[in-house]
Design a protein around this motif. Structure first.
Motif, short mmCIF file in Angstrom:
data_model
loop_
_atom_site.label_atom_id
_atom_site.label_comp_id
_atom_site.label_asym_id
_atom_site.label_seq_id
_atom_site.Cartn_x
_atom_site.Cartn_y
_atom_site.Cartn_z
N ALA A 132 -0.49 2.06 3.17
CA ALA A 132 -0.66 1.66 4.56
C ALA A 132 -2.09 1.15 4.71
N MET B 15 -6.56 9.41 11.14
CA MET B 15 -5.16 9.52 10.73
C MET B 15 -4.43 10.49 11.63
N PRO B 16 -3.21 10.11 12.08
CA PRO B 16 -2.46 11.01 12.96
C PRO B 16 -1.85 12.17 12.17
N THR C 279 -3.90 0.61 7.53
CA THR C 279 -4.79 1.19 8.54
C THR C 279 -4.54 2.69 8.65
N PRO C 280 -5.58 3.45 8.91
CA PRO C 280 -5.42 4.91 8.95
C PRO C 280 -4.42 5.37 9.99
N ARG C 281 -4.20 4.58 11.03
CA ARG C 281 -3.27 5.00 12.08
C ARG C 281 -1.85 5.15 11.56
N GLN C 282 -1.53 4.42 10.50
CA GLN C 282 -0.15 4.45 10.01
C GLN C 282 -0.03 5.26 8.73
N ALA C 283 -1.11 5.90 8.31
CA ALA C 283 -1.10 6.56 7.00
C ALA C 283 -0.81 8.04 7.14
N ASP C 284 -0.21 8.60 6.09
CA ASP C 284 0.06 10.04 6.06
C ASP C 284 -0.84 10.75 5.05
#
Lengths: 516, 137, 158, 346
Positions: free
Chosen positions: C58, C88-89, C60-65
């Motif tokens: 991914a 990261m969420p 961008t960090p927003r979409q990463a696990d």
């Protein structure tokens, strides 16, 4: 290799000396650095000074000269040589932050490799203590970001197009770049200092990690520098095996460049994936020869670690012939594909004069039509015996750089197969001394500068020995350092946001090689 | 025309078998020179500690006269092999010896026996399956 | 039988389904700061193809696990790692690959290297895979270990 | 005022508007199609790249996309501090908008939610709103790269909007119809339903793919541009602007954007099938099956092109659109006029 020819200058006469040498043909500044002599050193006992060092190369005659400027340790000041060689810019910044040499007349002396808020401690000085380091984490990321941080685009560190932890702070007008400033140093692992902390044998480990994609040239040039100081000659077979290993590594590095780097810049996934898939064929060979895929610990001072494995010849023939058959496919897909061609042609054009002024080397230099390859210039063993041909292009743009690399891949395949055919019998290691004593070897006092052509350009190691089993000073000239400066130079001339990843990709900048 | 030719190449690739090695289910051939874990011949070891002193990463530490390894530090360079005066310490690779651990403490371990089995001071050696303890497979 | 039967997943038990789902779709943040990143790239590419298990990059960090710590942690990059981790969420996981983030690896003793990722992030990593760099099979095993630990519930907040 | 009529059957639930909206061809069916398409997209890409793609999660990896979407929905949804309060609204709205698009595509002349005489105009309107929404998505996130991506989406809209309309002009000329159903009828497809809407059309008896190959090519390009499909995915070019407008969107928001992207991809292919490949026409199989099959074939072709092409440069894309494609579209109109004049097809 003989002694390095040294010219001593004072801060006052430095610029004149530099100009004179440049007129005499020394147009290429390899690096500017320094050597710190504390009183208790064993190279020149009692000396208490810092030598600013300018390593020059004459591309015409292939001579090497070094200007040394002795400076007092408490307040070293030299004038900038940027008017003479533009590429001195970053080298001087590096010397400023690592040695505390004040550069008079330099436009921007902010931190380059160290963290932005690093205090006035100079890591490469011999009396440096880690405990004294304090970092102000709120310092602006670059000089550009000082004024209006809201306006600055951070094209850096995690940006998928930045090819690793590096990048730029940008001022943009739409997609047009008004100003750019590089941000590098995120993988500054201090190889030069580590080189001074570990003994010659242990240094095999960290020297090889100089570049993440082509470690083999690094360790080859390191081994050659140590051998020069020790005065030993490696057997003929070891020279052939070194050539094979280095060229295999070059192939794998160029395939990474072709695939995920340059292909990935356009999200050109078939090329990116196929190149990585074909790279595995090269890695299979490297694994069979050295036991490693990325780092090898194969070459060591005195020779190579292992002889050639059984059936290596057949395996190499099979894998490399396959690779050879794939090169036209890549040429068709990358360099004749109209979309890619449109993106690459005319991008990041450098003239030969500019490239040499900046200190750019390797495919970047050869793409401008200058036929300089250190493998030939510095008479690296065996290359001339095998009839090595320099690949050049004349356009000087990103497309030409790519074509140079493609040509080099073909040349590498030919070199490896030829070398395997002509592999002489005999030992793969010099038996001049007890192999088991190697880890404790002491190297006589001396100074040498060994160069080679890494996958990215002219790679040099300046090694000063003080007679013990640890080097006194190791300076690494990473080719990507100057090539990245070329990227900044091009961006400042006026470029566009969408060209940055392609530009970095076409220079094949390796952050590890750049930050060391 | 330049646009069409790459499409033909990709079309051809569409109908080829993938080159993927389906890793946990099938394994590729790995060169015997790959270094993935240490073994120690405890009969010839001279307890000199040269390997531990020479190791640039401080991986090896002497414990009860034998080196033990902290794999969280190891770079698998093989300098310890070169330094060992008797050649007791060696590095091998078998597919089962990919070290993957859930906890960092598990990375500190005794060197294996030369045949790749786990060294146990009490028992001479235990079965092969025990080597995987903490691993995935 | 090469597909993973969702073992131990009870369709009536939402939690078990969720943990299976989380383990089957791990997107790692495209963030390279070391040699091991080339091996992660190799693991994604045709020879090893970790996308078979649903592990994908991914950007961008927003979409990463998953944050894969894959290189030496220079002091300059510390705030960036912390920032990316914060971006990261939840639920997010940390995997440590190679010697550098665990102990400094070949660079221990350097003035610019933080020797342990746990000093930077204050998280316990899910899997450690030594090597310099480890081969792609090792990286794949690390991901599978993370997946199994999420399934078992022995790692991470669910 | 447009003649908007909704057909409601007398007996069957399947004929009711609710069924059409929520089951077929509405929500449920489109979700299934989208999940399938996402999986198929990854498989096609992987095959081109000589690897397997999703394989071990479910049989042949079919559960992979479900796992991905469920995971994204289950994740924390971060709303950046400085983002606009409309942050969450934009992806939801663009997802809903893609259903408006869906309602205009005739699966058959029976399975169409909205059918009226000038549905093509409404379709253009919907296609024009989509990039504006992407612009708002980028703007709402208060991210520099989000804004850069949004800007690019706007620029790209300027590039394709004109020749998208021009491309369809010859079709309208040939069929004498502004309605998608009418255009399908005009290709010699017999009505399967006693149509309450008085569609005006001229039956040419042949698929427009045969008589209008240039328009087919141009409209495929236009649809790819409108849907941001490589080589025209400039608004979300990873190496340049990270994920463009959706850089700040993670978790459920990103799942919605992903779903609407693949839904639009499906519908774009559906549009091409209706315009050029005779819509639902075909022997043996049910009409709806033919439509879906044709759409998936066109979709796969688009995926194939997408996976085997590099991305265009922004300025190069503008150049191609205005200097090559718009003149070509005009040329096509003139050629069609002349041919129609010669053959007496007016």
């Amino acid at each position: 290799m003989a002694e390095i020819e040294k010219i001593t200058a004072t801060p006052e006469t430095l610029v004149d000396t530099a100009l004179g040498l440049k007129k005499a043909g020394f147009t290429f500044l390899e690096f500017m650095s320094a050597v710190d002599y504390v009183p208790k050193n064993k190279v020149e006992p009692g000396a208490n000074r810092i030598d600013a060092v300018y390593m020059l190369w004459n591309p015409g005659t292939n001579e090497q000269k070094m200007i040394t400027v002795p400076l007092p340790r408490d307040n070293p000041v030299v004038p900038t040589v940027m008017p003479v060689w533009e590429g001195a810019n970053w080298h001087e910044r590096e010397a400023h932050e690592l040695f505390g040499i004040d550069i008079k007349g330099h436009p921007n002396l902010s931190h380059l490799l160290l963290a932005e808020g690093w205090n006035d401690t100079y890591p490469l000085r011999k009396d440096f203590k880690v405990e004294e380091v304090e970092i102000d984490w709120n310092a602006p990321t670059s000089k550009l970001a000082e004024g209006e941080p809201e306006r600055v685009y951070h094209f850096a560190v995690q940006h998928p197009g930045a090819h690793g932890p590096m990048g730029f702070d940008l001022l943009l007008d739409g997609n047009r770049i008004l100003d750019a400033e590089s941000r590098i140093g995120y993988v500054h692992r201090t190889l030069e200092k580590l080189g001074e902390q570990r003994n010659y044998y242990q240094n095999i480990l960290n020297m090889e990690r100089g570049c993440i994609m082509c470690g083999m040239p690094y360790i080859e040039v390191w081994a050659r520098a140590v051998e020069e100081l020790l005065g030993i000659e490696v057997p003929e077979k070891a020279k052939y095996l070194r050539l094979i290993a280095v060229e295999l590594n070059r192939l794998s590095s160029h395939l990474i460049w072709m695939g995920p780097q340059q292909g990935g810049d356009f999200s050109y996934m078939p090329v990116a994936m196929w190149a990585m898939g074909d790279r595995e064929k090269v890695l299979d060979l490297l694994e069979a020869l050295t036991g490693g895929r990325i780092t090898f610990a194969y070459i060591r001072p005195g020779g190579v670690r292992w002889d050639i494995p059984e059936r290596f010849r057949e395996m190499a023939e099979k894998n490399l012939r396959y690779l050879e058959s794939r090169i036209p496919v890549y040429e068709e897909m990358m360099f004749k594909e109209p979309i890619v061609k449109e993106r690459l042609t005319g991008l990041g054009k450098l003239t030969p004069q500019e490239a040499i002024d900046i200190g750019a080397s390797g495919p970047v230099l050869r793409a401008t039509g200058v036929a300089h390859d250190t493998r030939k210039d510095a008479h690296i063993p065996i290359y001339e015996d095998l009839g090595f041909q320099i690949v050049t292009q004349t356009a000087g743009d990103a497309w030409a750089r790519g074509m140079v690399r493609l040509g080099e891949m073909k040349e590498s395949i030919r070199l490896i197969l030829d070398a395997l055919d002509r592999l002489p019998p005999g030992n793969s290691e010099a038996d001049l001394f007890n192999r088991k004593a190697m880890p404790w070897m002491k190297v006589p006092v001396g100074e040498t500068y060994a160069v080679t052509e890494s996958c990215r350009g002219r790679l040099g190691i300046h090694l000063i020995s003080d007679g013990t089993n640890t080097p006194y000073r190791t300076k690494i000239r990473g080719p990507s350092f100057s090539n990245m400066y070329a990227v900044e130079h091009i961006l400042k001339k006026g470029s566009y946001l969408y060209d940055i990843p392609v530009l970095i990709g076409s220079m094949d900048v390796c952050p590890a090689d750049m930050d060391r | 025309m330049g646009l069409i030719k790459p499409l033909l190449y990709t079309l051809r690739e569409l109908f080829r078998k993938p080159v993927t090695v389906k890793y946990p289910y099938e394994k590729r051939d790995i060169s015997p020179r790959v270094r993935n874990i240490h073994t120690l011949n405890r009969e010839t070891c001279q307890h000199c500690g040269i390997c531990a002193r020479m190791c640039p990463n401080n991986v090896l530490k002497m414990k009860d006269g034998y080196p033990t390894a902290d794999y969280s530090r190891c770079s698998f360079c093989g300098i310890c092999l070169d330094a060992c005066p008797t050649g007791s310490i060696q590095m091998i690779h078998t597919q089962e010896h990919n070290i993957v651990r859930a906890h960092s403490e598990d990375l500190y371990m005794e060197l294996l026996n030369p045949d790749g089995t786990v060294y146990n001071p009490e028992v001479a050696s235990i079965g092969q399956d025990e080597t995987n303890e903490g691993g995935v497979f | 039988m090469t597909h993973e039967v969702p073992e131990g997943v009870n369709p009536r038990d939402i939690a078990s389904v969720l943990s299976w789902v989380k383990g089957s779709s791990l997107w790692n943040l495209h963030f390279c700061f070391g040699c091991c990143s080339t091996e992660i790239a190799a693991a994604m590419m045709p020879r090893f193809d970790i996308e078979r298990f649903g592990f994908a990059p991914a950007d961008t960090p927003r979409q990463a696990d998953v944050l894969v710590a894959n290189g030496p942690i220079a002091r300059k990059i510390v705030p960036r790692i912390q920032r990316l981790w914060a971006q990261m969420p939840d639920p997010k996981y940390l995997v440590v690959i190679g010697a550098c983030p665990m102990s400094g690896g070949p660079y221990q003793g350097s003035y610019n290297i933080v020797t342990d990722i746990r000093d930077v992030l204050d998280v316990e990593p899910a899997a450690f895979i030594p090597g310099c760099p480890p081969n792609p099979e090792g990286i794949l095993e690390a991901f599978i270990m993370l997946k199994n630990r999420i399934k078992e519930g022995s790692y991470g907040r669910n | 005022m447009c003649v908007l009529r909704i057909w409601i059957g007398d007996k069957m639930l399947a004929d009711s508007l609710l069924f059409k909206l929520f089951v077929f061809p509405g929500t449920v069916f489109s979700l299934v199609v989208v999940l399938f398409l996402f999986w198929w997209w990854r498989k096609v890409g992987a095959a081109i790249q000589s690897r397997y793609g999703p394989k071990h999660v479910g049989p042949a990896g079919t559960l992979q996309t479900i796992a991905d979407v469920v995971k994204l929905i289950a994740k924390e949804s971060i709303i950046p501090e400085k983002a606009s309060r409309w942050f969450w609204f934009m992806p939801v709205f663009s997802f809903v908008l893609s259903f408006l698009f869906l309602s205009l595509i005739p699966f058959t002349d029976h399975w169409v939610i909205l059918d009226f005489d000038t549905s093509l105009i409404m379709l253009f309107a919907v296609m024009a709103i989509e990039p504006l929404l992407i612009f708002l998505v980028g703007w709402a996130s208060y991210n520099k790269y989000g804004l850069a991506g949004a800007e690019r989406a706007g620029i790209q809209m300027l590039a394709y909007e004109v020749f998208l309309a021009l491309t369809f002009v010859p079709i309208i000329m040939l069929s004498h119809s502004w309605s998608l159903v009418g255009i399908v009828y005009a290709q010699g497809v017999s009505p399967t339903w006693a149509t309450p809407v008085a569609h005006t059309f001229v039956n040419r008896g042949v698929w427009f793919a045969v008589v209008q190959p240039l328009a087919l090519l141009l409209s495929v390009i236009a649809v790819m541009m409108a849907m941001h499909i490589k080589p025209f995915d400039i608004p979300d070019a990873e190496p340049e602007v990270i994920y463009g407008a959706s850089t700040e969107y993670g978790g459920p928001f990103y799942a919605l954007q992903m779903l609407s992207h693949f839904l639009m991809m499906f519908l774009g292919s559906g549009l091409i099938v209706s315009m050029f490949f005779g819509g639902w026409e075909g022997p043996y199989l049910p009409h709806v099956a033919w439509f879906v099959l044709k759409t998936l074939t066109v979709g796969t072709t688009i995926m194939f092109i997408q996976h085997s092409m590099p991305r265009l440069r922004l300025s190069h894309m503008m150049e191609i659109a205005w200097k090559k494609l718009v003149p070509l579209a005009f040329l096509n109109i003139f050629i069609t006029l002349i041919i129609m004049e010669v053959l007496g097809w007016v």
